[in-house]
Enzyme design. Structure first.
Site, mmCIF file in Angstrom:
data_model
loop_
_atom_site.group_PDB
_atom_site.id
_atom_site.type_symbol
_atom_site.label_atom_id
_atom_site.label_comp_id
_atom_site.label_asym_id
_atom_site.label_seq_id
_atom_site.Cartn_x
_atom_site.Cartn_y
_atom_site.Cartn_z
ATOM 1 N N ASP A 21 31.938 46.471 41.121
ATOM 2 C CA ASP A 21 32.947 45.843 40.272
ATOM 3 C C ASP A 21 32.989 46.594 38.939
ATOM 4 O O ASP A 21 32.011 46.603 38.195
ATOM 5 C CB ASP A 21 32.583 44.368 40.049
ATOM 6 C CG ASP A 21 33.714 43.570 39.424
ATOM 7 O OD1 ASP A 21 34.776 44.156 39.133
ATOM 8 O OD2 ASP A 21 33.546 42.353 39.234
ATOM 9 N N ASP A 115 39.899 47.383 40.895
ATOM 10 C CA ASP A 115 38.620 47.490 40.185
ATOM 11 C C ASP A 115 37.405 46.986 40.947
ATOM 12 O O ASP A 115 36.311 46.934 40.383
ATOM 13 C CB ASP A 115 38.708 46.774 38.834
ATOM 14 C CG ASP A 115 39.072 45.302 38.960
ATOM 15 O OD1 ASP A 115 39.391 44.860 40.080
ATOM 16 O OD2 ASP A 115 39.038 44.599 37.938
ATOM 17 N N GLU A 116 37.547 46.624 42.209
ATOM 18 C CA GLU A 116 36.361 46.194 42.947
ATOM 19 C C GLU A 116 36.523 46.459 44.440
ATOM 20 O O GLU A 116 37.626 46.513 44.969
ATOM 21 C CB GLU A 116 36.047 44.715 42.694
ATOM 22 C CG GLU A 116 37.107 43.750 43.138
ATOM 23 C CD GLU A 116 36.687 42.301 42.954
ATOM 24 O OE1 GLU A 116 35.538 41.954 43.278
ATOM 25 O OE2 GLU A 116 37.530 41.507 42.494
#
Length: 364
Positions: A21, A115-116
């Site tokens: 993350d 983003d993850e």
């Protein structure tokens, strides 16, 4: 995951899952690319009463600013915050660079957003001895090559890995070994379980369940009687059991945002709420490389009946405002009783298509 033992109550092959993350991703990219923003409270959002926060730097988070918060509220909490309009094309390019780092280690990558992502590193390309070492190497490569930080969680399954990645944020690494699962889960608030929102948390508290350890004392049959199919999911997760696999290139089926009201409200009092939800959904949809065709409005009545209305316009919505207008028009297709009130509203997008394919079909 370096221990060959079993976890939970179900004997099965141990997998090694990493959840990565990126830390305050959009805000961190802005601070990386503009030295004047470093160490200052940065809020990635358009200004305006209908805008919501896409991301907040950790300096802004100290004031209580959070993603998905109304931008006007964020400005009240942190008057000195620097508001930066989001640049999703730039964030997507950085995300692709992060993905390239992931691919050095495994092909089993399931992105959740820009983003993850989950990575199955049960077998890794670089031949590193442990999943912990894989996660540490990935974080070092992201820092060294992209000048950004990422937090990572390592565990025997996706459920636990996602919790672990949040444990030492920002810029942290946390590992849950198979033999540590029960000890780790027991004291956690039930709200840490996926799907347990504020409403479900209150229902569980009413039956004396505040911690995961309390939930584990309940039998499978009792949980299914109280919560239906989700009761089985609660039974398994409270024991650290999650059979879901890392699925590469999983297509997005839908994106939605819901709000449960503190008190039930009439249909004609929902306009601002629906606009706010539409803004959240629009911002989330910008993280995808695909475009949604269908807009959905969901309402739950005070007696828990769920009503949904959907519309697929000739051309997909091109802005948050247009999405909100479509959702509001769907409200007009609901004919409640004169005294009908509602406890929840939700706005969603589904029927996703690749942008190039959609453009081709629209102009054929």
């Amino acid at each position: 995951m370096d221990d060959p033992g079993l976890y939970g109550a179900t004997p099965m092959a141990i997998r090694k899952i990493v959840h990565v993350d990126m830390d305050a991703f959009y805000a961190s990219v802005e601070q990386r690319d503009d030295a004047s923003l470093r160490g200052r409270p940065v809020v990635v959002a358009w200004r305006g009463k209908r805008s919501v926060v896409c991301a907040a730097s950790y300096e802004a988070r100290k004031f209580g600013v959070r993603s998905a918060m109304a931008a006007v509220h964020a400005e009240r909490l942190c008057p000195d915050a620097i508001f930066i309009p989001p640049d999703f094309s730039r964030y997507k390019a950085v995300s692709q660079a992060v993905q390239e780092i992931f691919r050095r280690h495994t092909d089993l990558i399931e992105p959740l957003s820009l983003d993850e992502a989950y990575l199955d590193v049960t077998k890794n390309r670089m031949g590193l001895a442990t999943a912990t070492l894989v996660a540490r190497t990935i974080r070092q490569q992201i820092r060294g090559e992209l000048n950004l930080t990422a937090s990572a969680g390592v565990a025997p399954n996706k459920f636990l890995a996602k919790i672990a990645s949040d444990w030492r944020k920002p810029d942290g690494l946390f590992v849950i070994q198979p033999h540590e699962v029960e000890e780790f889960l027991t004291p956690l608030p039930v709200g840490r379980i996926p799907g347990v929102g504020k409403v479900m948390e209150k229902r569980l508290e009413q039956i004396g369940v505040a911690k995961v350890g309390h939930l584990r004392r309940m039998g499978q049959g009792e949980l299914q009687r109280l919560f239906g199919k989700y009761g089985m999911r609660l039974y398994e997760l409270s024991r650290g059991i999650d059979h879901s696999r890392v699925i590469p290139d999983r297509p997005t089926k839908s994106i939605s945002s819901e709000d449960t009201f503190e008190s039930d409200i009439p249909l004609d009092a929902m306009e601002e709420i629906i606009r706010m939800l539409a803004e959240k959904v629009w911002n989330a949809s910008r993280k995808q490389g695909r475009i949604a065709r269908t807009v959905v409005l969901k309402l739950k009545t005070s007696d828990f009946n769920i009503l949904t209305r959907s519309h697929t316009p000739a051309a997909p919505p091109s802005s948050a405002e247009e999405l909100a207008e479509i959702a509001l028009s769907l409200r007009e297709r609901i004919e409640p009783a004169s005294d009908q009130r509602f406890r929840l509203a939700g706005v969603g997008l589904n029927n996703f298509q690749d942008a190039e394919r959609l453009a081709s079909s629209l102009f054929d």
